[in-house]
Design an enzyme around this catalytic site. Structure first.
Site, short mmCIF file in Angstrom:
data_model
loop_
_atom_site.label_atom_id
_atom_site.label_comp_id
_atom_site.label_asym_id
_atom_site.label_seq_id
_atom_site.Cartn_x
_atom_site.Cartn_y
_atom_site.Cartn_z
N GLY A 20 65.59 10.02 -11.00
CA GLY A 20 65.96 10.36 -12.37
C GLY A 20 67.39 10.84 -12.44
O GLY A 20 68.20 10.52 -11.56
N CYS A 32 69.83 2.69 -12.06
CA CYS A 32 70.81 3.59 -11.44
C CYS A 32 71.85 2.82 -10.65
O CYS A 32 72.91 3.36 -10.32
CB CYS A 32 70.12 4.55 -10.47
SG CYS A 32 68.88 5.51 -11.26
N PRO A 76 60.57 7.76 -12.94
CA PRO A 76 61.25 7.52 -14.22
C PRO A 76 60.61 6.36 -14.99
O PRO A 76 59.69 5.70 -14.50
CB PRO A 76 62.65 7.12 -13.76
CG PRO A 76 62.40 6.36 -12.49
CD PRO A 76 61.19 6.97 -11.84
N LYS A 99 53.62 12.05 -11.07
CA LYS A 99 53.88 12.24 -12.51
C LYS A 99 54.74 11.08 -12.99
O LYS A 99 55.95 11.04 -12.74
CB LYS A 99 54.60 13.56 -12.79
CG LYS A 99 54.62 13.86 -14.29
CD LYS A 99 55.70 14.81 -14.72
CE LYS A 99 56.99 14.14 -15.04
NZ LYS A 99 56.98 13.16 -16.16
N GLU A 123 77.30 7.68 -16.33
CA GLU A 123 76.42 6.51 -16.36
C GLU A 123 76.18 6.08 -17.81
O GLU A 123 75.75 6.89 -18.63
CB GLU A 123 75.09 6.95 -15.74
CG GLU A 123 74.51 5.99 -14.80
CD GLU A 123 73.23 6.52 -14.16
OE1 GLU A 123 72.74 7.61 -14.51
OE2 GLU A 123 72.72 5.81 -13.30
N ILE A 124 76.45 4.80 -18.11
CA ILE A 124 76.25 4.33 -19.48
C ILE A 124 74.76 4.11 -19.75
O ILE A 124 74.24 4.41 -20.81
CB ILE A 124 77.02 3.00 -19.71
CG1 ILE A 124 78.50 3.17 -19.38
CG2 ILE A 124 76.83 2.51 -21.15
CD1 ILE A 124 79.27 1.86 -19.25
N GLU A 163 66.66 10.56 -5.82
CA GLU A 163 67.38 9.32 -6.10
C GLU A 163 67.93 9.50 -7.51
O GLU A 163 67.20 9.40 -8.49
CB GLU A 163 66.42 8.14 -5.98
CG GLU A 163 67.10 6.82 -5.80
CD GLU A 163 67.22 6.07 -7.09
OE1 GLU A 163 68.30 6.19 -7.73
OE2 GLU A 163 66.26 5.39 -7.47
C1 SIN Z 1 66.73 2.65 -10.07
O1 SIN Z 1 67.33 2.30 -11.05
O2 SIN Z 1 66.53 3.84 -9.87
C2 SIN Z 1 66.19 1.69 -9.03
C3 SIN Z 1 66.79 0.35 -9.06
C4 SIN Z 1 66.33 -0.54 -7.92
O3 SIN Z 1 65.37 -0.25 -7.22
O4 SIN Z 1 66.98 -1.57 -7.74
#
Ligand code: SIN
Length: 527
Positions: free
Chosen positions: A274, A330, A196, A221, A427-428, A296
């Site tokens: 993503g 995330c 991402p 990618k 998710e905001i 993830e």
């Molecule tokens: C993510 O937002 O996908 C990863 C965040 C992190 O590694 O702390």
């Protein structure tokens, strides 16, 4: 088909090449490049780290039809570079070169692969300033945070350089006296790694580190929004001695690249970070060739502040968990659940802390919050705020676009949020902290688990007994207790429920790239 349909970000189309690939473009439709960004770009170009072609079989390559895609600086709208816009044909060639390289790379000793990875780590650290500048240029996060990402990203390469030497098998006590039973762990093969834009380096190294360490080869990618950091990291990988084909990078036409990776019988594993929507499509598309998948995906992290929490610790921890990367991770706190007795005190202290965040261009000294990645991201935040306010929530701070324009958004705190509002459910991915009131510990656990997501959760309490009760009851892959920043290369990162499959980082992350082979040695008593 797969990636384009519901990707977390809008993916720009390819454009005909209008100038040399390596030249920086200042489009007439775009604002003049700011001095800072321009001097950074020039320095990067002369350092050889501003790569704009894809990497296939150890060679830097334009797209076969010379199409390109523009990479923008989200803080200014300026075009940083035109990069190759690749698709099916280039991806198939990258897969073929990866497949060929697998034989020799997987046969190296673990120690030999480890040395290459260690050199790559050293180079990433030696170039952390330039890589950090690239991240700020194309992704927008403040330079200090961007350099922090480089150190974090590089740590996965260092960790797996070490872990390469610890892929142990087993000898199982046999069920029959003339047999011996062995278990070998072997690399799975060619890996497709789809990354991402929110961590342009770390989400790539977290996948490529264990893949290369275990003997797999990879086609990466990167996001079309942030390919420059990935390309610079790949250049350093070549300098470190990663052999041709072991690491390939293709970007551009996301649906074509995704389809090529997913439909190939030679690609044995897909790893993706993503959105949940895209993750589900990838999982379905991986089914016909029965690929191993690690996903993830999105989160909806609760940050639970109990009455007995230390107020300063709760404010500091929730601030870090919420506003890191402008709320675009995330694991960002998506819902701040606050117990009745501390609600008003917390709301006041938290708002005061949020007010001190410095919004601005990531290159500006003192900036702690950069822009959002694009206008679609801002529009999503706006629609969530509108929905919450229309249902009775009250804005304490922020709540609108920042006066700097572009995609800057005011750090926002909003109270009286309830579970029927969009921002409680989805998710905001922006700098908005919704405060939700709860009464009892049971209420907090019920609210926290009432979501399809299960990535990260945070709890703030001074009671040891309560922290055990609550973290055991939370349906999440990661839990921070009195701590808002918990990601590290040495611990397993990943979600439960619809937040994904598999773990990244740590010794567990290595297993995702290994197959288990059982060997039965028969006739062992014959002399
Ligand atoms: C993510 O937002 O996908 C990863 C965040 C992190 O590694 O702390």
């Amino acid at each position: 088909m797969v990636i384009g349909a519901a990707a977390r970000v809008a993916i720009g189309g390819c454009r005909k090449l209008v100038s040399s690939h390596t030249s920086l473009l200042v489009s007439s439709q775009c604002r003049q490049m700011s001095m800072d960004a321009q001097s950074v770009s020039e320095k990067l170009r002369s350092s050889g780290l501003l790569r704009t072609q894809g990497l296939i079989g150890g060679k830097w390559i334009d797209s076969y039809d010379n199409k390109t895609i523009k990479v923008n600086n989200p803080a200014t709208g300026e075009i940083i570079a035109d990069v190759a816009c690749m698709g099916t044909k280039e991806t198939n060639d990258a897969i073929a070169s990866s497949y060929e390289a697998f034989t020799s790379w997987s046969r190296l000793t673990a120690g030999e692969r480890s040395k290459v990875l260690r050199r790559w780590y050293d180079l990433l650290i030696a170039h952390k300033e330039e890589l950090g500048q690239l991240i700020t240029l194309e992704q927008g996060k403040p330079l200090k945070e961007a350099i922090g990402e480089v150190v974090y990203g590089a740590s996965f390469i260092e960790y797996y350089a070490e872990e390469a030497k610890r892929v142990y098998g087993d000898i199982i006590p046999s069920n029959l006296s003339d047999r011996r039973l062995l278990v070998l762990k072997q690399p799975i093969g060619v890996v497709g790694a789809i990354a991402p834009w929110n961590f342009p380096l770390a989400m790539i190294t977290r996948k490529v580190g264990p893949a290369l360490a275990s003997g797999c080869t990879v086609v990466v990618k990167p996001s079309e929004l942030t390919p420059l950091t990935a390309l610079a990291a790949a250049e350093l990988a070549l300098q470190a001695g990663v052999p041709p084909g072991a690491l390939n990078v293709v970007m551009g036409n996301a649906p074509e690249i995704g389809d090529a990776l997913l439909s190939s019988r030679q690609v044995r594993k897909i790893t993706f970070t993503g959105s949940t929507a895209v993750g589900k499509k990838l999982m379905a598309a991986a089914a016909p060739t029965v690929k191993k998948v690690s996903l993830e995906l999105g989160g909806n992290a609760p940050s639970i502040v109990f009455d007995d929490a230390d107020l300063d610790v709760a404010v500091k921890g929730t601030l870090a968990a919420k506003f890191r990367n402008s709320g675009q991770t995330c694991v960002c706190a998506n819902r701040v659940l606050v117990q009745d007795g501390i609600y008003d005190k917390f709301a006041a202290a938290f708002s005061e802390a949020v007010q001190k965040l410095e919004v601005g261009d990531g290159f500006k000294e003192g900036t702690t919050q950069g822009p959002l990645i694009n206008d679609a991201a801002v529009q999503k935040v706006e629609s969530f705020i509108q929905d919450a306010v229309s249902k009775g929530a009250k804005i304490i701070l922020g709540g609108k676009r920042h006066s700097l324009g572009m995609t800057f958004y005011e750090p926002t705190v909003i109270r009286d949020v309830s579970d029927n509002m969009l921002m409680s459910k989805e998710e905001i991915f922006g700098p908005v902290a919704p405060l939700i009131r709860f009464k009892t510990e049971e209420d907090a656990i019920r609210l926290a688990n009432d979501t399809i997501a299960g990535l990260a959760a945070y709890i703030f309490t001074n009671s040891v007994q309560r922290s055990w009760r609550v973290f055991e009851a939370l349906e999440y892959g990661l839990v921070g207790v009195n701590e808002g920043l918990i990601s590290t290369e040495v611990a397993p990162f990943g979600g439960v429920k619809q937040s994904g499959l598999g773990r990244e980082g740590s010794k567990y992350g290595m297993d995702e790239y290994l197959e288990i082979k059982y060997v039965c040695l028969g006739d062992m008593n014959r002399h």
